[in-house]
Design a protein around this motif. Structure first.
Motif, PDB file in Angstrom:
ATOM      1  N   LYS A 122      48.797  45.058  43.722  1.00  9.64           N
ATOM      2  CA  LYS A 122      48.429  46.576  44.931  1.00  9.64           C
ATOM      3  C   LYS A 122      47.154  47.176  43.019  1.00  9.64           C
ATOM      4  CE  LYS A 122      50.636  48.531  47.813  1.00  9.64           C
ATOM      5  NZ  LYS A 122      52.335  49.500  48.268  1.00  9.64           N
ATOM      6  N   ALA A 123      47.677  47.241  41.985  1.00 12.91           N
ATOM      7  CA  ALA A 123      46.816  47.347  40.980  1.00 12.91           C
ATOM      8  C   ALA A 123      45.937  46.106  40.516  1.00 12.91           C
ATOM      9  CB  ALA A 123      48.317  48.150  39.650  1.00 12.91           C
ATOM     10  N   GLY A 124      46.250  45.096  41.046  1.00 10.47           N
ATOM     11  CA  GLY A 124      45.305  43.959  40.525  1.00 10.47           C
ATOM     12  C   GLY A 124      44.276  44.168  41.732  1.00 10.47           C
ATOM     13  N   LEU A 125      44.524  44.301  42.887  1.00  9.62           N
ATOM     14  CA  LEU A 125      43.169  44.769  43.448  1.00  9.62           C
ATOM     15  C   LEU A 125      42.433  46.014  42.776  1.00  9.62           C
ATOM     16  CD1 LEU A 125      45.209  44.102  47.098  1.00  9.62           C
ATOM     17  CD2 LEU A 125      43.506  42.287  45.866  1.00  9.62           C
ATOM     18  N   LYS A 126      42.816  47.177  43.134  1.00  7.38           N
ATOM     19  CA  LYS A 126      42.325  48.166  42.539  1.00  7.38           C
ATOM     20  C   LYS A 126      40.999  48.120  41.581  1.00  7.38           C
ATOM     21  CE  LYS A 126      44.102  51.568  40.246  1.00  7.38           C
ATOM     22  NZ  LYS A 126      45.435  52.282  39.997  1.00  7.38           N
ATOM     23  N   PHE A 127      41.825  46.988  40.579  1.00  6.89           N
ATOM     24  CA  PHE A 127      41.202  46.805  39.043  1.00  6.89           C
ATOM     25  C   PHE A 127      40.530  45.879  39.582  1.00  6.89           C
ATOM     26  CE2 PHE A 127      44.596  49.191  36.547  1.00  6.89           C
ATOM     27  CZ  PHE A 127      43.496  50.382  35.961  1.00  6.89           C
TER      28      PHE A 127
ATOM     29  N   ALA B 227      35.692  41.665  31.345  1.00  8.93           N
ATOM     30  CA  ALA B 227      37.015  41.620  31.281  1.00  8.93           C
ATOM     31  C   ALA B 227      38.123  42.899  30.845  1.00  8.93           C
ATOM     32  CB  ALA B 227      37.056  40.927  29.757  1.00  8.93           C
ATOM     33  N   ILE B 228      36.713  43.441  31.007  1.00  3.52           N
ATOM     34  CA  ILE B 228      38.105  45.435  30.866  1.00  3.52           C
ATOM     35  C   ILE B 228      38.750  45.690  31.991  1.00  3.52           C
ATOM     36  CG2 ILE B 228      37.108  47.714  30.751  1.00  3.52           C
ATOM     37  CD1 ILE B 228      34.531  47.270  28.970  1.00  3.52           C
ATOM     38  N   PRO B 229      38.370  45.972  33.049  1.00  6.92           N
ATOM     39  CA  PRO B 229      38.690  46.523  34.072  1.00  6.92           C
ATOM     40  C   PRO B 229      40.111  45.262  34.013  1.00  6.92           C
ATOM     41  CG  PRO B 229      36.734  46.462  34.892  1.00  6.92           C
ATOM     42  CD  PRO B 229      36.617  45.602  33.240  1.00  6.92           C
ATOM     43  N   ILE B 230      40.255  43.933  33.798  1.00  9.79           N
ATOM     44  CA  ILE B 230      40.709  42.570  34.177  1.00  9.79           C
ATOM     45  C   ILE B 230      41.772  43.575  32.793  1.00  9.79           C
ATOM     46  CG2 ILE B 230      41.750  40.164  33.644  1.00  9.79           C
ATOM     47  CD1 ILE B 230      38.721  39.691  34.272  1.00  9.79           C
ATOM     48  N   GLY B 231      41.768  43.396  31.986  1.00  9.50           N
ATOM     49  CA  GLY B 231      43.070  43.503  30.801  1.00  9.50           C
ATOM     50  C   GLY B 231      43.701  45.181  30.628  1.00  9.50           C
TER      51      GLY B 231
ATOM     52  N   LEU C 203      51.801  40.551  33.954  1.00 12.03           N
ATOM     53  CA  LEU C 203      50.491  39.505  33.851  1.00 12.03           C
ATOM     54  C   LEU C 203      49.395  39.258  34.975  1.00 12.03           C
ATOM     55  CD1 LEU C 203      48.868  37.702  32.120  1.00 12.03           C
ATOM     56  CD2 LEU C 203      50.639  35.564  33.243  1.00 12.03           C
ATOM     57  N   LEU C 204      50.617  39.473  36.750  1.00 13.03           N
ATOM     58  CA  LEU C 204      50.294  39.418  37.844  1.00 13.03           C
ATOM     59  C   LEU C 204      49.259  40.535  38.435  1.00 13.03           C
ATOM     60  CD1 LEU C 204      51.009  38.095  41.051  1.00 13.03           C
ATOM     61  CD2 LEU C 204      51.795  39.641  40.777  1.00 13.03           C
ATOM     62  N   SER C 205      48.915  41.256  37.563  1.00 15.95           N
ATOM     63  CA  SER C 205      47.854  42.407  37.814  1.00 15.95           C
ATOM     64  C   SER C 205      46.923  42.084  37.604  1.00 15.95           C
ATOM     65  CB  SER C 205      48.474  44.287  37.537  1.00 15.95           C
ATOM     66  OG  SER C 205      48.898  43.707  35.712  1.00 15.95           O
ATOM     67  N   SER C 206      46.964  41.734  37.076  1.00 15.94           N
ATOM     68  CA  SER C 206      45.331  41.127  35.640  1.00 15.94           C
ATOM     69  C   SER C 206      45.217  39.687  36.247  1.00 15.94           C
ATOM     70  CB  SER C 206      45.567  40.861  33.965  1.00 15.94           C
ATOM     71  OG  SER C 206      46.332  39.604  33.746  1.00 15.94           O
ATOM     72  N   VAL C 207      45.831  38.636  36.791  1.00 18.49           N
ATOM     73  CA  VAL C 207      46.166  37.252  37.335  1.00 18.49           C
ATOM     74  C   VAL C 207      44.697  37.936  38.743  1.00 18.49           C
ATOM     75  CG1 VAL C 207      46.687  35.906  38.716  1.00 18.49           C
ATOM     76  CG2 VAL C 207      47.745  36.111  36.572  1.00 18.49           C
ATOM     77  N   VAL C 208      45.395  39.089  39.681  1.00 23.18           N
ATOM     78  CA  VAL C 208      45.305  39.756  41.028  1.00 23.18           C
ATOM     79  C   VAL C 208      43.530  40.231  40.476  1.00 23.18           C
ATOM     80  CG1 VAL C 208      45.242  40.427  42.976  1.00 23.18           C
ATOM     81  CG2 VAL C 208      47.255  39.638  41.934  1.00 23.18           C
ATOM     82  N   ALA C 209      43.330  40.875  39.118  1.00 20.67           N
ATOM     83  CA  ALA C 209      42.009  41.430  39.236  1.00 20.67           C
ATOM     84  C   ALA C 209      41.024  40.554  39.066  1.00 20.67           C
ATOM     85  CB  ALA C 209      41.884  42.297  37.969  1.00 20.67           C
ATOM     86  N   HIS C 210      41.550  39.720  38.211  1.00 18.79           N
ATOM     87  CA  HIS C 210      40.884  38.111  37.152  1.00 18.79           C
ATOM     88  C   HIS C 210      40.152  37.782  38.807  1.00 18.79           C
ATOM     89  CE1 HIS C 210      40.122  35.333  34.625  1.00 18.79           C
ATOM     90  NE2 HIS C 210      38.993  35.559  34.658  1.00 18.79           N
ATOM     91  N   GLN C 211      41.129  37.765  39.883  1.00 16.97           N
ATOM     92  CA  GLN C 211      40.413  37.322  41.008  1.00 16.97           C
ATOM     93  C   GLN C 211      39.973  37.307  41.840  1.00 16.97           C
ATOM     94  OE1 GLN C 211      44.424  35.855  42.550  1.00 16.97           O
ATOM     95  NE2 GLN C 211      44.811  34.081  41.830  1.00 16.97           N
ATOM     96  N   MET C 212      40.269  38.229  42.666  1.00 15.31           N
ATOM     97  CA  MET C 212      39.078  39.499  42.715  1.00 15.31           C
ATOM     98  C   MET C 212      37.060  39.324  42.386  1.00 15.31           C
ATOM     99  SD  MET C 212      40.532  41.745  45.448  1.00 15.31           S
ATOM    100  CE  MET C 212      38.564  42.856  45.038  1.00 15.31           C
ATOM    101  N   ASN C 213      37.559  39.352  40.865  1.00  9.70           N
ATOM    102  CA  ASN C 213      36.547  40.120  39.891  1.00  9.70           C
ATOM    103  C   ASN C 213      35.582  38.480  39.652  1.00  9.70           C
ATOM    104  OD1 ASN C 213      34.945  41.363  37.635  1.00  9.70           O
ATOM    105  ND2 ASN C 213      34.444  39.112  36.726  1.00  9.70           N
ATOM    106  N   ASN C 214      36.532  37.726  40.393  1.00  8.46           N
ATOM    107  CA  ASN C 214      35.982  35.965  40.389  1.00  8.46           C
ATOM    108  C   ASN C 214      35.308  35.976  41.816  1.00  8.46           C
ATOM    109  OD1 ASN C 214      35.905  35.753  38.045  1.00  8.46           O
ATOM    110  ND2 ASN C 214      36.444  33.846  37.785  1.00  8.46           N
TER     111      ASN C 214
END
Length: 260
Positions: A105-110, A219-223, A232-243
């Motif tokens: 959920k955090a990854g999706l938000k970011f 990179a800022i929201p992913i970090g 690490l999972l949250s940044s993986v999800v955020a990165h995938q969302m961003n890509n």
């Protein structure tokens, strides 16, 4: 009368163990491990580019575009994982890689925040550098290069899903933990340093000087996702969302459906 011992958490399936993990030796890798992985990334990219280089004047086959894009990052990420097994306790314990729904959920938000950052940042950046200089390295590879459906889908899935996993293992996994474990005098300073250094190195390591500023913004929201959860999972999800949107654009461009 005997007392039952509390069960130790299983890395990757429940709460993360402390760092160093309870009952496990401290990892025997540090910043040097990240430098080794970066060297592997650059060396494998150079080797693959020489290996698949076509004769002068010939176009690069689509198969080679896929290999040249995917192989170096996958090899580097595999090296990072191997280091955690050989010199530590594996990626789940050493890199704080575990499954938590709140992290998703955090990854999706970011990730949504990252899409906003990326859209605004890309618009401003394009106005500054011009549309002709606004293409990423991967986009430039597939531009004016019609692909089969299978090849285009492979590229799409790599940019959207696999690439972010590999990059997060390297930058907000291996590099983050190496920086965090340095003597900062305060745990909070260590996390902040890990966020700042991994963000900067992530942007610079793409070796696209014109896009470095934009990559910093991306990179800022992913970090921040990694910083907010500590895993690490949250940044993986955020990165995938961003890509996702860039990956979709590359897919449509590769299929010659649309021009971007």
């Amino acid at each position: 009368m005997t007392t039952s011992r509390p069960k130790e958490p299983i890395a990757g399936l429940g709460d993360d163990p402390p760092d160093p993990p309870g009952g496990r030796p401290a990892p025997r890798w540090g910043f040097g491990a990240f430098l080794l992985v970066e060297a592997v990334l650059l060396a494998s990219a150079a080797f693959v580019s020489v290996l698949i280089a076509p004769p002068a004047g010939d176009p690069l086959p689509v198969r080679d575009v896929l290999i040249g894009t995917i192989a170096p990052t996958v090899i580097a990420a595999a090296t990072a994982v191997l280091i955690t097994y050989l010199r530590g306790n594996g990626p789940f314990a050493d890199l704080n890689l575990s499954w938590h729904w709140p992290d998703v959920k955090a990854g999706l938000k970011f990730g949504v925040l990252g899409l906003v950052f990326t859209t605004v940042g890309a618009f401003v950046w394009t106005q500054v550098v011009g549309e002709n200089n606004a293409t990423s390295a991967i986009s430039a590879l597939v531009e004016n290069r019609p692909m089969s459906v299978s090849a285009a889908v492979i590229m799409f899935l790599y940019v959207w899903l696999l690439g972010p996993v590999c990059e997060e293992l390297i930058y907000r996994g291996l590099l983050w933990k190496a920086v965090e474990r340095l003597q900062w005098g305060n745990e909070r300073y260590g996390r902040l340093a890990a966020f700042l250094i991994s963000t900067a190195v992530f942007a610079v390591s793409h070796l696209e000087p014109l896009r470095t500023t934009l990559l910093l913004v991306i990179a800022i929201p992913i970090g921040l996702a990694r910083l907010s959860t500590g895993r690490l999972l949250s940044s993986v999800v955020a990165h995938q969302m961003n890509n996702f949107l860039p990956a979709l654009a590359i897919l449509l461009t590769a299929l010659n459906v649309m021009k971007f």
